[in-house]
Design an enzyme around this catalytic site. Structure first.
Site, PDB file in Angstrom:
ATOM      1  N   ARG A 286       5.071 -30.780 -12.835  1.00  0.00           N
ATOM      2  CA  ARG A 286       4.654 -30.577 -11.434  1.00  0.00           C
ATOM      3  C   ARG A 286       4.275 -29.124 -11.186  1.00  0.00           C
ATOM      4  O   ARG A 286       3.323 -28.837 -10.458  1.00  0.00           O
ATOM      5  CB  ARG A 286       5.766 -31.035 -10.489  1.00  0.00           C
ATOM      6  CG  ARG A 286       5.870 -32.561 -10.436  1.00  0.00           C
ATOM      7  CD  ARG A 286       7.230 -33.029  -9.968  1.00  0.00           C
ATOM      8  NE  ARG A 286       7.496 -32.682  -8.587  1.00  0.00           N
ATOM      9  CZ  ARG A 286       8.717 -32.522  -8.085  1.00  0.00           C
ATOM     10  NH1 ARG A 286       9.782 -32.643  -8.868  1.00  0.00           N
ATOM     11  NH2 ARG A 286       8.868 -32.222  -6.826  1.00  0.00           N
TER      12      ARG A 286
ATOM     13  N   ARG B  12      18.408 -30.369  -5.196  1.00  0.00           N
ATOM     14  CA  ARG B  12      17.923 -31.140  -4.041  1.00  0.00           C
ATOM     15  C   ARG B  12      18.481 -32.566  -4.032  1.00  0.00           C
ATOM     16  O   ARG B  12      18.528 -33.242  -5.041  1.00  0.00           O
ATOM     17  CB  ARG B  12      16.394 -31.190  -4.102  1.00  0.00           C
ATOM     18  CG  ARG B  12      15.780 -32.018  -3.013  1.00  0.00           C
ATOM     19  CD  ARG B  12      14.390 -31.605  -2.700  1.00  0.00           C
ATOM     20  NE  ARG B  12      13.435 -31.929  -3.740  1.00  0.00           N
ATOM     21  CZ  ARG B  12      12.134 -31.651  -3.636  1.00  0.00           C
ATOM     22  NH1 ARG B  12      11.681 -31.027  -2.572  1.00  0.00           N
ATOM     23  NH2 ARG B  12      11.322 -31.964  -4.607  1.00  0.00           N
TER      24      ARG B  12
ATOM     25  N   LYS C  66       8.436 -26.964   1.832  1.00  0.00           N
ATOM     26  CA  LYS C  66       7.428 -27.494   2.759  1.00  0.00           C
ATOM     27  C   LYS C  66       7.995 -28.663   3.566  1.00  0.00           C
ATOM     28  O   LYS C  66       7.839 -28.718   4.772  1.00  0.00           O
ATOM     29  CB  LYS C  66       6.197 -28.021   2.004  1.00  0.00           C
ATOM     30  CG  LYS C  66       5.517 -27.037   1.094  1.00  0.00           C
ATOM     31  CD  LYS C  66       4.282 -27.660   0.459  1.00  0.00           C
ATOM     32  CE  LYS C  66       4.559 -28.810  -0.510  1.00  0.00           C
ATOM     33  NZ  LYS C  66       5.286 -28.446  -1.744  1.00  0.00           N
TER      34      LYS C  66
ATOM     35  N   ARG D 180      -4.046 -31.331  -2.554  1.00  0.00           N
ATOM     36  CA  ARG D 180      -3.477 -30.753  -3.773  1.00  0.00           C
ATOM     37  C   ARG D 180      -4.533 -30.485  -4.839  1.00  0.00           C
ATOM     38  O   ARG D 180      -4.200 -29.970  -5.895  1.00  0.00           O
ATOM     39  CB  ARG D 180      -2.450 -31.718  -4.363  1.00  0.00           C
ATOM     40  CG  ARG D 180      -1.012 -31.421  -3.938  1.00  0.00           C
ATOM     41  CD  ARG D 180      -0.217 -32.621  -4.398  1.00  0.00           C
ATOM     42  NE  ARG D 180       1.105 -32.329  -4.864  1.00  0.00           N
ATOM     43  CZ  ARG D 180       2.206 -32.625  -4.178  1.00  0.00           C
ATOM     44  NH1 ARG D 180       2.143 -33.082  -2.960  1.00  0.00           N
ATOM     45  NH2 ARG D 180       3.383 -32.419  -4.717  1.00  0.00           N
TER      46      ARG D 180
ATOM     47  N   ARG E  21      15.934 -37.160  -6.454  1.00  0.00           N
ATOM     48  CA  ARG E  21      14.616 -37.700  -6.776  1.00  0.00           C
ATOM     49  C   ARG E  21      14.403 -37.854  -8.278  1.00  0.00           C
ATOM     50  O   ARG E  21      14.750 -36.972  -9.048  1.00  0.00           O
ATOM     51  CB  ARG E  21      13.527 -36.784  -6.210  1.00  0.00           C
ATOM     52  CG  ARG E  21      13.221 -37.057  -4.771  1.00  0.00           C
ATOM     53  CD  ARG E  21      12.286 -36.032  -4.193  1.00  0.00           C
ATOM     54  NE  ARG E  21      11.083 -35.804  -4.971  1.00  0.00           N
ATOM     55  CZ  ARG E  21      10.023 -35.154  -4.507  1.00  0.00           C
ATOM     56  NH1 ARG E  21      10.035 -34.693  -3.268  1.00  0.00           N
ATOM     57  NH2 ARG E  21       8.972 -34.954  -5.260  1.00  0.00           N
TER      58      ARG E  21
HETATM   59  P1  AMP Z   1       5.981 -34.339  -3.255  1.00  0.00           P
HETATM   60  O1  AMP Z   1       7.040 -35.119  -2.544  1.00  0.00           O
HETATM   61  O2  AMP Z   1       4.999 -33.719  -2.288  1.00  0.00           O
HETATM   62  O3  AMP Z   1       6.531 -33.352  -4.226  1.00  0.00           O
HETATM   63  O4  AMP Z   1       5.128 -35.411  -4.095  1.00  0.00           O
HETATM   64  C1  AMP Z   1       5.733 -36.175  -5.111  1.00  0.00           C
HETATM   65  C2  AMP Z   1       4.690 -36.809  -5.997  1.00  0.00           C
HETATM   66  O5  AMP Z   1       3.830 -37.664  -5.222  1.00  0.00           O
HETATM   67  C3  AMP Z   1       3.745 -35.851  -6.665  1.00  0.00           C
HETATM   68  O6  AMP Z   1       4.292 -35.279  -7.862  1.00  0.00           O
HETATM   69  C4  AMP Z   1       2.558 -36.777  -6.974  1.00  0.00           C
HETATM   70  O7  AMP Z   1       2.830 -37.650  -8.040  1.00  0.00           O
HETATM   71  C5  AMP Z   1       2.500 -37.605  -5.700  1.00  0.00           C
HETATM   72  N1  AMP Z   1       1.669 -36.926  -4.676  1.00  0.00           N
HETATM   73  C6  AMP Z   1       2.095 -36.409  -3.489  1.00  0.00           C
HETATM   74  N2  AMP Z   1       1.084 -35.855  -2.812  1.00  0.00           N
HETATM   75  C7  AMP Z   1      -0.018 -36.017  -3.583  1.00  0.00           C
HETATM   76  C8  AMP Z   1      -1.383 -35.640  -3.453  1.00  0.00           C
HETATM   77  N3  AMP Z   1      -1.831 -34.972  -2.382  1.00  0.00           N
HETATM   78  N4  AMP Z   1      -2.234 -35.969  -4.462  1.00  0.00           N
HETATM   79  C9  AMP Z   1      -1.823 -36.653  -5.539  1.00  0.00           C
HETATM   80  N5  AMP Z   1      -0.547 -37.012  -5.746  1.00  0.00           N
HETATM   81  C10 AMP Z   1       0.354 -36.705  -4.773  1.00  0.00           C
END
Ligand code: AMP
Length: 214
Positions: free
Chosen positions: A173, A128, A15, A90, A162
């Site tokens: 996740r 990654r 994404k 989410r 990360r």
């Molecule tokens: P991502 O980079 O989108 O994989 O997000 C990394 C982390 O940020 C996630 O595992 C959550 O801990 C937090 N996070 C990102 N987007 C959301 C969301 N929409 N709702 C809640 N936590 C989020």
């Protein structure tokens, strides 16, 4: 009518990579909640520390805080037209909150699922790497940087892995995605607002299809 393009997909589906390309090439702002939360790590407040700990574990930040940052960010001038949400909503609550935000902003929601097989995800996530300066995303298997472990655009910067791309957090996740986020696919499908894209192909191929969709 301006749109809110919602990209939905498991962690590692690509994404972020696609949203960044759309921003770069089409000038559509990419609003990534994950990136915004990661930026908070630069501030040393109790809230920032809590966010960091939650993220590292692979769990979700509260709907309320997430909504606040999305609302604030998308009220800025650059989001007056169409923008992309990468990683939001989410949960069902977030999807509801987004409905009222879209209504307030006079925008239509278009959801796109980036679909990818589970066994491909682990490889993507563990491979990654990203640049902490510009956020460019690489993969040591499928999209290596030109020189070993440094950003193509910031050669002085070592790429980082990360903190939540380790096996344990990835498992959390993925489970969170299955339990809380994947039901949103049904939600958007039933209201006729879901399109689907095969995320297992080359980045450029996916991009071309995505560009035509939006
Ligand atoms: P991502 O980079 O989108 O994989 O997000 C990394 C982390 O940020 C996630 O595992 C959550 O801990 C937090 N996070 C990102 N987007 C959301 C969301 N929409 N709702 C809640 N936590 C989020």
């Amino acid at each position: 009518m301006s749109k809110i393009i919602v990209l939905i997909g498991a962690p590692g589906a690509g994404k972020g990579t696609q949203a960044r390309l759309l921003q770069e090439r089409k000038g559509i702002p990419q609003i990534s909640t994950g990136d915004m939360f990661r930026e908070m790590k630069n501030s040393d407040t109790p809230l920032a520390r809590e966010v960091q700990a939650t993220m590292a574990s692979g769990k979700l930040i509260s709907d309320e805080l997430t909504y606040q940052i999305v609302r604030e960010r998308t009220s800025r001038d650059d989001c007056a037209g169409t923008f992309i949400l990468d990683g939001y909503p989410r949960t069902a609550v977030q999807a509801e909150q987004l409905e009222s935000l879209a209504q307030e902003q006079g925008k239509e929601i278009h959801a796109i699922e980036v679909d990818i097989a589970r066994d491909e995800l682990m490889k993507r996530l563990t491979g990654r790497r990203s640049c902490s300066v510009c956020g460019e995303i690489y993969n040591i298997y499928s999209k290596p940087p030109k020189s070993d472990n440094v950003c193509d655009f910031h050669p002085e910067t070592q790429l980082t892995h990360r903190a939540d791309d380790n096996e344990e957090s990835v498992a959390t996740r993925l489970a969170t995605y299955d339990e809380l986020t994947s039901p949103l696919l049904d939600y958007y499908e039933k209201s006729g607002r879901l399109k689907k894209i095969d995320g297992s192909r080359e980045v450029e191929e996916i991009y071309q299809e995505l560009e035509k969709m939006i």
